[in-house]
Every structure is written in C-alpha cells, then in structure tokens.
Write a protein that holds these residues in place. Structure first.
Motif, mmCIF file in Angstrom:
data_model
loop_
_atom_site.group_PDB
_atom_site.id
_atom_site.type_symbol
_atom_site.label_atom_id
_atom_site.label_comp_id
_atom_site.label_asym_id
_atom_site.label_seq_id
_atom_site.Cartn_x
_atom_site.Cartn_y
_atom_site.Cartn_z
ATOM 1 N N TYR A 172 0.838 -1.214 0.000
ATOM 2 C CA TYR A 172 0.000 0.000 0.000
ATOM 3 C C TYR A 172 0.873 1.264 0.000
ATOM 4 O O TYR A 172 0.498 2.292 -0.544
ATOM 5 C CB TYR A 172 -0.941 0.014 1.208
ATOM 6 N N SER A 173 2.066 1.150 0.576
ATOM 7 C CA SER A 173 2.927 2.342 0.670
ATOM 8 C C SER A 173 3.505 2.743 -0.688
ATOM 9 O O SER A 173 4.125 3.800 -0.819
ATOM 10 C CB SER A 173 4.066 2.107 1.665
ATOM 11 N N LYS A 174 3.286 1.902 -1.703
ATOM 12 C CA LYS A 174 3.698 2.285 -3.064
ATOM 13 C C LYS A 174 2.683 3.297 -3.627
ATOM 14 O O LYS A 174 2.986 4.080 -4.513
ATOM 15 C CB LYS A 174 3.735 1.042 -3.987
ATOM 16 N N GLN A 175 1.467 3.253 -3.071
ATOM 17 C CA GLN A 175 0.379 4.125 -3.568
ATOM 18 C C GLN A 175 0.204 5.377 -2.711
ATOM 19 O O GLN A 175 -0.162 6.432 -3.218
ATOM 20 C CB GLN A 175 -0.977 3.346 -3.499
ATOM 21 N N ILE A 176 0.430 5.217 -1.385
ATOM 22 C CA ILE A 176 0.126 6.347 -0.471
ATOM 23 C C ILE A 176 1.262 6.519 0.555
ATOM 24 O O ILE A 176 2.080 5.617 0.750
ATOM 25 C CB ILE A 176 -1.216 6.123 0.293
ATOM 26 N N SER A 177 1.267 7.655 1.229
ATOM 27 C CA SER A 177 2.272 7.934 2.281
ATOM 28 C C SER A 177 1.799 7.332 3.595
ATOM 29 O O SER A 177 0.690 7.651 4.066
ATOM 30 C CB SER A 177 2.427 9.447 2.456
ATOM 31 N N ILE A 178 2.656 6.459 4.163
ATOM 32 C CA ILE A 178 2.323 5.796 5.429
ATOM 33 C C ILE A 178 3.479 5.994 6.406
ATOM 34 O O ILE A 178 4.637 5.746 6.044
ATOM 35 C CB ILE A 178 2.107 4.282 5.218
ATOM 36 N N LEU A 179 3.194 6.457 7.622
ATOM 37 C CA LEU A 179 4.187 6.398 8.686
ATOM 38 C C LEU A 179 3.719 5.343 9.678
ATOM 39 O O LEU A 179 2.612 5.439 10.196
ATOM 40 C CB LEU A 179 4.380 7.723 9.403
ATOM 41 N N LYS A 180 4.534 4.334 9.887
ATOM 42 C CA LYS A 180 4.179 3.204 10.778
ATOM 43 C C LYS A 180 5.244 3.087 11.852
ATOM 44 O O LYS A 180 6.434 3.058 11.560
ATOM 45 C CB LYS A 180 4.131 1.914 9.979
ATOM 46 N N ALA A 181 4.816 3.046 13.110
ATOM 47 C CA ALA A 181 5.777 2.898 14.214
ATOM 48 C C ALA A 181 5.122 2.111 15.344
ATOM 49 O O ALA A 181 4.032 2.462 15.787
ATOM 50 C CB ALA A 181 6.226 4.265 14.713
ATOM 51 N N LYS A 208 5.872 12.197 -0.138
ATOM 52 C CA LYS A 208 5.321 11.441 -1.271
ATOM 53 C C LYS A 208 5.046 10.011 -0.824
ATOM 54 O O LYS A 208 5.473 9.616 0.265
ATOM 55 C CB LYS A 208 6.305 11.482 -2.446
ATOM 56 N N PRO A 209 4.332 9.219 -1.647
ATOM 57 C CA PRO A 209 4.063 7.825 -1.238
ATOM 58 C C PRO A 209 5.325 7.097 -0.800
ATOM 59 O O PRO A 209 6.395 7.263 -1.386
ATOM 60 C CB PRO A 209 3.474 7.204 -2.512
ATOM 61 N N GLY A 210 5.187 6.309 0.263
ATOM 62 C CA GLY A 210 6.324 5.546 0.805
ATOM 63 C C GLY A 210 5.973 5.084 2.201
ATOM 64 O O GLY A 210 4.970 5.509 2.770
ATOM 65 N N LEU A 211 6.846 4.212 2.754
ATOM 66 C CA LEU A 211 6.658 3.691 4.110
ATOM 67 C C LEU A 211 7.734 4.301 5.008
ATOM 68 O O LEU A 211 8.924 4.066 4.809
ATOM 69 C CB LEU A 211 6.755 2.154 4.136
ATOM 70 N N TYR A 212 7.295 5.121 5.954
ATOM 71 C CA TYR A 212 8.216 5.894 6.798
ATOM 72 C C TYR A 212 8.104 5.420 8.248
ATOM 73 O O TYR A 212 7.105 4.776 8.624
ATOM 74 C CB TYR A 212 7.874 7.387 6.717
ATOM 75 N N SER A 213 9.127 5.745 9.052
ATOM 76 C CA SER A 213 9.111 5.404 10.485
ATOM 77 C C SER A 213 9.358 6.671 11.296
ATOM 78 O O SER A 213 9.705 7.726 10.753
ATOM 79 C CB SER A 213 10.228 4.396 10.779
#
Ligand SMILES: NC(=O)C1=CN([C@@H]2O[C@H](COP(=O)(O)OP(=O)(O)OC[C@H]3O[C@@H](n4cnc5c(N)ncnc54)[C@H](O)[C@@H]3O)[C@@H](O)[C@H]2O)C=CC1
Ligand SMILES: O=C(O)C1=N[C@H](C(=O)O)C[C@H](O)C1
Length: 258
Positions: free
Chosen positions: A104-113, A245-250
């Motif tokens: 999903y993080s290829k489509q939208i910006s996600i911060l997961k911690a 931008k879209p990606g998986l961040y911490s």
C-alpha cells in the motif's frame, strides 16, 4: 497554514480517546471523522461516530490508526483508493500483513511505528550502537511489561528493539528471534534474542534490553507513564507526513536518528 483534516479510527479505545483529547488541543488539526468497529448512535466533539467507509474518509487529509491489524488493512484499502495519508500505531501484524502494508505504501504515504515516543526511538538507536559495539561474547534478551488488556506479545516496541540489536550486528531480524515467553518470573539469554512479556494491571509500557557477557550486564530501559507520549508522537507524524510522497516511513525518519 490550513488545518489538517484528521480522522481517528478506534476512537473509543485507550489510544483513540487519548488522540481525540490531544488533537482537540492542537491547532494544526480539525477533527472530521471518528470510526469504530460497529454502528453506534453516538457523537463525540460534535462528530457522529461511523465505520471505516469511503464516505467517512472522503474529507480527510490524514487517518491515524491505533486499532487492530484487521482494521488497519481495511483502512489502507480505502486510503489507497482515496489517496489519503495514514499514520499506523497498531501493532501485532503478521508477516503477510506487513507485506500488504509495504504494498500500500507504493500508492500512499504511510508512517508506521510500533512506538511513537521519542524515548523509545532513541532507545532503539542506542540499542543499535550497543549491539554494534559489543562482541559475540555478549548475549542479549528483551523484557517488556504492559497492561492486562494487551493481546499481542512481544510488544511492537520489543520487536523494534530486537530489530535494533539485529541492525547492530548487520543481521536479518527474523533470523535472530529466539523464544517468546509470557509472564515468566525469569527468562534465559540464548544464542538468539529471547523475549519475556508481562501483562499486569494498567502498566502503560516498560521495556528493557539486556546485554550480558557473564562478567557484566548492560541494561537499556524505557518507562512510559502517560499515553499522551504516543498521541503527541502520532500527531507530529501526521504533520510531518503532510508533505511526503508515497512511501513507508518510520519515526526514525521524522526524528532524524540515523
Ligand atoms: N505505536 C504506538 O506508539 C502505540 C501503539 N499502540 C497499539 O495501538 C493498538 C490499540 O491499542 P489500545 O488503544 O490500547 O487498544 P484498545 O483495544 O483500547 O482500542 C482499539 C480500538 O479499536 C477499535 N476497533 C477494532 N476494530 C475496528 C474497526 N474495524 N474499525 C474501527 N475501530 C475498530 C476497538 O473497538 C477499540 O475501541 C494496539 O495494537 C497497541 O499495541 C498503543 C499505544 C502506543
Ligand atoms: O498496547 C499498548 O499499550 C502499547 N503498545 C505498543 C507496543 O506494542 O509496543 C506501544 C506501547 O508500548 C504501548
């Protein structure tokens, strides 16, 4: 600057209630949606509670999710269709669910911690340094304690700290996970990282990383006393995510602990 239209899922939960309280006293946010697992004829802060639907999130900029893995994936499906940003605090994901979040993080910006506090993310960084600095004579193990309601174990934070040990040794985390104990009085060091999880009372969160050579023990410890620690971190993440931008961040990306 325009206020961020905020949605909170799991709004009747321990973290949901804390997030409502913290967001109401934060001028960067306008609360626009509150969701729960079933239809409820209830209003909070003038907002009628609803479930996770396209319509619920239509007017949202960022969704903050501290719920259960099944709900998080439900939200990500909608968010990726509507191009909404998501802050994920929920823990207890399977490997398959982690892979879905990555997709999903290829489509939208996600911060997961697994832990949104500055202290724990600093502790993870310090754990990496300790793990890198100590030779293989030192064995390690991780202890954590939480309130009696918590279902998943080891905690997301404990897993983060285990990853810190693995990173320090330049190893894949899943190759160094040892035994996962629950409510043990004592637990052993092992060739791999053993975990012990205590569930008691209303403990907010305690974590300890231990390194032992047999001749000395080094302990790194964090104690949380107030859930506002986590909601403050999640709201900072929502602000930070606004321009990403879209990606998986911490939280490590936000806090700049490299
Ligand atoms: N990353 C962090 O810093 C922190 C993470 N957590 C994690 O957050 C999660 C929630 O923790 P708590 O608030 O203590 O749990 P909780 O059980 O008090 O709250 C969870 C809420 O989610 C709701 N929910 C479940 N399915 C839903 C759905 N489909 N739609 C909408 N709402 C739904 C439940 O009804 C409940 O109200 C846990 O995974 C916990 O580990 C908790 C604190 C800090
Ligand atoms: O369930 C909790 O309460 C917490 N969960 C997170 C975790 O699983 O590490 C973060 C924090 O420790 C509180």
């Amino acid at each position: 600057m325009k206020k961020i239209n905020l949605a909170i899922s799991g709004c009747l939960g321990r973290m949901g209630k804390q997030l409502i309280k913290s967001s109401k006293s934060n001028n960067n946010f306008k609360l626009v949606a509150l969701t729960e697992s079933k239809p409820l004829n209830k209003k909070i802060a003038g907002i009628k509670l609803s479930q996770n639907t396209d319509q619920t999130f239509e007017n949202t900029d960022v969704i903050i999710d501290f719920t259960v893995p099944k709900c998080t994936l439900e939200i990500l499906k909608i968010a990726s269709k509507l191009k909404k940003k998501v802050v994920i605090g929920t823990t207890g994901f399977s490997q398959k669910e982690e892979n879905s979040i990555k997709k999903y993080s290829k489509q939208i910006s996600i911060l997961k911690a697994g832990n949104m506090s500055l202290g724990v993310n600093l502790l993870m960084y310090l754990t990496e340094i300790a793990s890198k600095s100590l030779n293989d004579e030192y064995l390690s193990k991780i202890f954590e304690a939480h309130h009696k309601h918590k279902k998943d174990y080891p905690s997301g934070t404990a897993l983060m700290l285990g990853k810190g040990i693995a990173n320090g040794k330049d190893k894949k985390f899943y190759s160094v996970i040892g035994k996962k104990f629950l409510n043990k009085k004592n637990f052993p060091y092992g060739e791999k990282i053993n975990f012990n999880s205590i569930r008691k009372g209303e403990v907010v969160g305690e974590h300890e990383v231990l390194f032992s050579s047999g001749k000395e023990i080094i302990k790194l410890n964090h104690e949380a006393f107030d859930r506002a620690l986590y909601s403050d971190g999640a709201l900072s993440a929502a602000i930070w995510l606004r321009t990403k931008k879209p990606g998986l961040y911490s939280m490590r990306d936000l806090l700049n602990f490299k």
